[in-house]
Design a protein around this motif. Structure first.
Motif, short mmCIF file in Angstrom:
data_model
loop_
_atom_site.label_atom_id
_atom_site.label_comp_id
_atom_site.label_asym_id
_atom_site.label_seq_id
_atom_site.Cartn_x
_atom_site.Cartn_y
_atom_site.Cartn_z
N SER A 229 0.81 -1.21 0.00
CA SER A 229 0.00 0.00 0.00
C SER A 229 0.84 1.26 0.00
CB SER A 229 -0.93 0.00 1.22
OG SER A 229 -0.17 -0.03 2.42
N ASP A 230 2.18 1.13 0.03
CA ASP A 230 3.07 2.29 -0.02
C ASP A 230 3.44 2.67 -1.45
OD1 ASP A 230 4.53 0.07 -0.54
OD2 ASP A 230 6.06 0.40 0.98
N SER A 231 2.66 2.19 -2.43
CA SER A 231 2.85 2.52 -3.84
C SER A 231 4.15 1.96 -4.39
CB SER A 231 2.80 4.05 -4.06
OG SER A 231 2.70 4.36 -5.43
N THR A 232 4.57 0.80 -3.90
CA THR A 232 5.81 0.18 -4.37
C THR A 232 5.62 -1.30 -4.65
OG1 THR A 232 6.60 -0.38 -2.15
CG2 THR A 232 7.22 1.79 -3.04
N LEU A 233 6.43 -1.79 -5.56
CA LEU A 233 6.64 -3.22 -5.78
C LEU A 233 8.07 -3.51 -5.37
CD1 LEU A 233 5.08 -3.59 -9.35
CD2 LEU A 233 3.96 -4.13 -7.20
N ARG A 234 8.26 -4.47 -4.50
CA ARG A 234 9.59 -4.76 -3.99
C ARG A 234 9.95 -6.21 -4.34
NH1 ARG A 234 11.22 -0.52 -0.57
NH2 ARG A 234 9.47 0.84 -0.03
N ILE A 235 11.11 -6.36 -4.96
CA ILE A 235 11.62 -7.66 -5.37
C ILE A 235 12.62 -8.12 -4.32
CG2 ILE A 235 12.87 -8.93 -7.16
CD1 ILE A 235 11.80 -6.89 -9.16
N TRP A 236 12.41 -9.33 -3.81
CA TRP A 236 13.20 -9.84 -2.69
C TRP A 236 14.01 -11.06 -3.11
CZ3 TRP A 236 12.76 -7.12 1.91
CH2 TRP A 236 11.66 -6.28 2.04
N ASP A 237 15.18 -11.17 -2.54
CA ASP A 237 15.96 -12.39 -2.58
C ASP A 237 15.76 -13.09 -1.24
OD1 ASP A 237 17.80 -14.44 -2.70
OD2 ASP A 237 19.40 -13.23 -3.57
N ILE A 238 15.24 -14.30 -1.27
CA ILE A 238 14.87 -14.97 0.00
C ILE A 238 16.09 -15.27 0.86
CG2 ILE A 238 12.81 -15.95 -1.05
CD1 ILE A 238 14.24 -18.61 -1.23
N ASN A 239 17.29 -15.17 0.29
CA ASN A 239 18.50 -15.39 1.08
C ASN A 239 18.99 -14.11 1.77
OD1 ASN A 239 18.72 -18.14 0.18
ND2 ASN A 239 19.49 -17.36 -1.77
N ASN A 240 18.35 -12.99 1.49
CA ASN A 240 18.72 -11.72 2.12
C ASN A 240 17.44 -11.05 2.60
OD1 ASN A 240 19.93 -9.37 2.99
ND2 ASN A 240 20.16 -8.51 0.93
N LYS A 241 17.19 -11.15 3.88
CA LYS A 241 15.96 -10.59 4.45
C LYS A 241 16.13 -9.16 4.95
CE LYS A 241 16.86 -12.46 9.06
NZ LYS A 241 16.32 -13.33 10.14
N ARG A 242 17.36 -8.62 4.94
CA ARG A 242 17.59 -7.32 5.52
C ARG A 242 17.26 -6.17 4.57
NH1 ARG A 242 17.04 -7.66 10.38
NH2 ARG A 242 17.99 -5.60 10.56
#
Length: 578
Positions: A229-242
């Protein structure tokens, strides 16, 4: 006993004289020895056949040719039903509230369901029987963060297994932090939450608002994307949660929104034959935006400003198997079909009542090989649409009068799974078209259950003691549960909770450890004067260390006051003048 009787497997027992209609005859044995019990598989499968009432057609006077035409139409409709795996079904009632998401692993052996009751139910088709249609495990993703003062739980928004291995699944709840769970329900990764006081969303390491949904990369099993809901799409690497790997900030052009809007849906697809993937997302302001699936994500490849009506929730979006077509289901009661090569105007749009006002997670899905499009409806019907013109090829009721929220069509099983607002999960199949899954469950013999297995007739469900039993306290010590739960709590209610070891406690050893492992540590709590006075008499009797200067010890030259002299008297100048 004769030889003929001894050779026979079963010895016939003469029945007592009783009327033939006596109900006790059913409980009397008729022979000795083990009886072979074989399940009637065909009858079990036939019991799961769906009884769907067909609407009666209006009677019209017709000739023989008309009657022949009607018979041909009936045969065509039956053929349409046989094309899809909807002839039989099994019903799972494992949740307490509406089922909002369902997912199956790529092999089709395990199914997970999420609900508004904030729990995830894990079902294994290999362990279920016709009489044990239940989940083998229930998981609360936020159980580890609960305390005695807070009961933190969030509705489950979206669940999805990784597309290649299925060893983990993405869990999206109504919270800024998404989670990665193992196929057994253990939390492996919890992505970080962003700084809500920063205005520029590019500088935050995570979402600062509620996440609506997410999905996996079509070919990389370590990447996933979440829409918040913050107007973003975020792509994650599951090996880096930080921190996220990439962030896509969508700047809305709608008036009055200050450049921000809620991202409501996202899909990540690629052609099955290989090619560039595409990332398509929908926003609350009615926009539909497309990016190149492999990046860079600096600016969108194409954007449609008024794809759906503004301020309506577009929760359903999916990409075809060839990566060319996109179908969306909006909150404006429309289903639209888009071409990624001409991403400007919809190819086709049809009317379809929306349920996104009550259930924003309502979805729409392509069938395997994009041969059909399936979605639910507010009336509880399953709609199977033609992917070319969006016309209904089959409309069948699943939960009449109750909204059908989510649908899934598994490729290997060829079975359709639906979740409804009445907390029911339906698995539709066809014995001739489907494999394994629900068909495998109904092909097993029913599990024999005892009356004591029913928890309604027991007082202690963990032990199975009836309500009228009198148990001496401590007499059933062997029935206590052992072990701990996933959150670290003991299964034995009478046992205190084990204190959790924190990193701070590891660096600060306790007093017992210090006294046992550190020499002379007990002297820290002793008075040194008292410790020395213990050896005063010993030193006088046996002066081992003071004998060297005993003869040369100086003599005190100060005179001691006698008893006759007044101790209070002193020099005149030191006396107090009164």
């Amino acid at each position: 006993m004769s030889d003929s009787d001894s050779d026979s497997d079963d010895y016939q027992v003469p029945l007592p004289p009783a009327p033939q209609d006596d109900s006790m005859l059913a409980f009397m044995p008729t022979s000795f020895g083990q009886k072979s019990k074989e399940a009637n598989i065909a009858a079990q499968i036939e019991q799961t056949r769906r009884q769907v009432e067909k609407p009666a057609a209006a009677k019209k006077p017709s000739s023989d040719s008309d009657s022949d035409r009607d018979s041909d139409d009936d045969s065509d409709s039956e053929d349409e039903v046989d094309r899809f795996p909807v002839s039989h079904e099994i019903v799972l009632t494992t949740h307490e509230r509406a089922v909002t998401t369902v997912a199956l692993d790529p092999a089709g052996g395990r199914m997970i369901t999420g609900s508004l009751d904030s729990t995830i139910k894990l079902h294994d088709f290999s362990s279920m029987t016709p009489t044990t249609l239940r989940a083998f495990k229930s998981v609360d993703p936020w159980e580890s963060k609960k305390s005695s003062k807070t009961t933190e739980s969030h509705p489950i928004q979206h669940l999805e297994f990784s597309r290649l291995s299925g060893s983990v699944f993405l869990c999206v709840t109504a919270h800024p932090q998404a989670k990665i769970l193992s196929r057994d329900g253990g939390v492996l990764t919890e992505f970080i939450k962003g700084d809500m006081y920063l205005r520029d969303m590019n500088n935050t390491k995570g979402h600062v608002g509620e996440i609506a949904t997410g999905c996996w990369h079509p070919s990389d099993q370590n990447l996933c994307v979440t829409a918040g809901s913050d107007s973003t799409l975020r792509i994650w690497d599951i090996n880096n949660k930080r921190s996220q790997k990439d962030v896509i900030v969508f700047k809305s052009k709608a008036p009055g929104c200050a450049g921000r809007t809620r991202m409501t849906a996202v899909a990540w697809g690629a052609p099955a034959q290989g090619g560039n993937p595409v990332l398509v997302a929908a926003a609350l302001d009615g926009s539909l935006v497309m990016y190149s699936g492999n990046g860079p994500f600096n600016r969108p490849t194409a954007e449609i400003k008024d794809a759906h009506e503004a301020n309506t929730w577009t929760g359903g979006i999916d990409i075809s198997a060839d990566g060319r077509m996109v179908v969306t289901r909006g909150g404006d009661n429309l289903i639209k079909l888009w071409d990624t090569r001409k991403f400007k105007e919809p190819l086709i749009k049809v009317q379809h009542p929306s349920t996104s006002d009550r259930f924003p997670m309502t979805n729409i899905r392509y069938a395997p090989n994009s041969s059909s499009i399936i979605t639910g409806s507010a009336s509880g019907d399953l709609h199977i649409l033609n992917p070319g013109n969006l016309r209904p090829e089959l409309v069948t009721p699943i939960t009449p009068g109750v909204p059908l929220i989510v649908v899934e069509w598994h490729a290997k099983l060829n079975q359709i799974i639906t979740g409804s607002a009445n907390s029911e999960t339906h698995v539709l199949y066809n014995p001739d078209l489907s494999t394994r899954g629900a068909l495998e469950v109904m092909s097993r013999a029913p599990k024999k259950r005892h009356i004591d297995d029913n928890p309604e007739f027991t007082m202690d469900q963990s032990v199975g003691i009836s309500g009228d039993s009198i148990i001496t306290p401590g007499a059933m010590a062997g029935t206590k549960r052992g072990g701990v739960t996933a959150s670290g709590k003991s299964r034995d209610p009478m046992r205190p909770q084990v204190q959790q070891i924190t990193p701070f406690m590891r660096s600060q050893p306790d007093s017992k450890h210090i006294s046992e492992n550190i020499p002379l540590s007990r002297m820290l709590h002793e008075d040194p004067r008292e410790a020395l006075l213990k050896y005063a008499d010993v030193a006088k009797k046996d002066p081992k260390f003071t004998g060297a200067w005993k003869e040369t010890q100086p003599v005190t030259q100060y005179a001691e006051l006698s008893d006759e002299e007044g101790g209070d008297e002193g020099p005149e100048k030191k006396k107090v003048k009164r």
